[in-house]
Write an enzyme that holds these catalytic residues in place. Structure first.
Site: not given
Length: 490
Positions: A159, A257, A291
């Site tokens: 992304n 993460e 995210c």
């Protein structure tokens, strides 16, 4: 760094290649990289498998010894030159990020800007003090210093392919580690080859950075290879769970993460035009494929109707289409499978009583900006990270209820609170189980100077960025020194 010039390896020459100590052929063949907006073929790149990871890790381990002995000022100089190259070639590289990841131009520009900032931050880390003198219990000298792990494995997503790769790569290199990096094969150029080239041209010694685009088997090999001491992973909670399990089994340090279901809480005293702008940005930027995207918009009952109307108006004026046209706000979703997932989540919410006020449809991979009102626990839209441009509105009656709703999530990455009274917003926000809290801002925030990460399904308590980089990418060594050896009773 013209891709058609002699000093840059042209796209046509990337077929079947990956970066080890030099550009080498991979053993797992090649993969086509396609524009998700048009399905046009951009390039063919080498696809790495477990054997390629093993070779890369062995070469990285050998190269790391000399790299760790390189003066910190020399490491910093190489990193700063790499940042300069990234900025100098930014206009050309923005085009690659747009075509490969489906980004609109401003988002791709953010990747170049932030990517350079992360590299410069890492260059500064290289020269920071990393030791201290310890108290002793006899006449010896005791001190501790931070030392590199050795070889760090980095696994990054599609992304934000450049930023989410280089933030770990640069920090690890700055602190004396070598790196084996596996970018998502769908973004192997902007998440891998661009990074390889800027560091190559900046003078990074051969072998220190190994970039191997690959699939799940290559990622698993990074987690199990004995030459790799630490793994830094950015991706889904499901993928992170697997990475954590494998690294734990093989006694590796792991920094995770992961995703988020991030709440933006809008209190009853908020400026609704500003709040709607924040909510739209947080929910719709890069098609929601972030995210930190605003996954839930919690609106106080007294202002929920008006806020919803403003958000619907914004969604209705955000066209989705090919970013190369320069006339769209939303680009493509990364894959047909992800489009199907988004649609299933929206349909589930509507079937369970949510109101679809905007969007909810797609044209191929172009999913319209969508607004769902009346989202509640038990709906997939409330529970799951959507990774699509869907604004989910949840209503609440009091500050206490807002905290309770926000803390229902298994995730704990980011949250925002918008209020005319920053003290009230902060008092509420500090009760939220998140790794990052933004008062009078939406949830999509990042940069090189803050420790970034989350709780629960959003991570394993580790952080990346800012002061956390030294902690994550090095480990302590205790050293004691006697002037001369002494006898013991035995």
């Amino acid at each position: 760094m013209n891709m058609q010039s002699p000093n840059f390896i042209a796209v046509e020459k990337w077929t079947g290649k990956a970066l080890f100590s030099d550009w080498q052929t991979t053993g797992a063949g090649a993969i086509e990289v396609r524009d998700p907006a048009t399905d046009a073929l951009l390039a063919s790149v080498g696809l790495g498998g477990p054997a390629d990871i093993a070779r890369a890790a062995a070469e990285a381990k050998q190269a790391q010894r000399a790299w760790a002995k390189t003066l910190p000022t020399e490491r910093a100089a190489i990193l700063n030159k790499a940042a300069d190259l990234l900025v100098a070639n930014g206009e050309e590289l923005i085009g690659w990020i747009m075509r490969e990841s489906g980004s609109i131009q401003p988002k791709a520009g953010i990747e170049i800007e932030h990517g350079a900032l992360f590299i410069r931050h890492a260059a500064n880390l290289a020269t920071q003090p990393t030791g201290l003198v310890l108290s002793g219990f006899d006449n010896r000298t005791n001190y501790a210093k931070r030392v590199p792990h050795g070889v760090v494995g980095v696994i990054s997503p599609f992304n934000f392919p450049l930023v989410l790769s280089v933030r770990a790569i640069a920090a690890a290199l700055a602190l004396g580690n070598a790196v084996v990096h596996k970018p998502d094969p769908r973004t192997a150029i902007s998440g891998g080859i661009i990074i390889a080239r800027i560091f190559e041209e900046a003078g990074l010694p051969k072998g220190v950075l190994q970039i191997v685009p690959g699939g799940a088997d290559a990622g698993e090999a990074i987690c199990t290879d004995p030459n790799i001491a630490m793994v830094s992973f950015t991706g889904s909670a499901r993928g992170g769970s697997k990475v954590g399990e494998l690294c734990g089994k093989h006694l590796k340090k792991v920094q995770l993460e992961l995703g988020g279901k991030n709440a933006l809480i809008v209190l009853d005293d908020a400026d609704l035009d500003i709040a709607a702008s924040n909510a739209a940005w947080g929910a719709f930027l890069h098609q929601g494929q972030i995210c930190m995207a605003t996954g839930l918009i919690l609106a106080h009952n007294s202002i929920a109707e008006a806020l919803t109307e403003k958000l619907v108006a914004k969604a209705s004026h955000l066209p989705a289409g090919d970013p190369s046209s320069g006339r769209v706000a939303l680009g493509p979703i990364i894959s047909d499978g992800q489009v199907a997932t988004i649609q299933a989540i929206v349909d589930d919410a509507v079937a369970k009583g949510a109101k679809l006020l905007a969007g909810g449809t797609h044209d191929g991979r172009f999913y319209a900006a969508t607004v769902l009102d009346g989202v509640k626990p038990g709906m997939r839209a409330f529970e799951e990270e959507i990774f699509g441009p869907v604004a989910c509105i949840v209503r609440f009656a009091s500050d206490e209820e807002a905290v309770e709703i926000a803390n229902m999530s298994d995730y704990g990455l980011a949250a925002g609170v918008i209020s005319a009274a920053s003290g009230r917003a902060l008092a509420l926000g500090e009760q939220l189980n998140v790794g990052q809290l933004h008062i009078n801002d939406q949830t999509v925030n990042g940069g090189p100077f803050a420790p970034f990460g989350g709780r629960g399904k959003s991570g394993n308590g580790s952080r990346i960025g800012g002061p956390a980089d030294i902690e994550e990418f090095t480990q302590w060594m205790w050293i004691s020194v006697k002037d001369q050896a002494t006898a013991y009773p035995f």
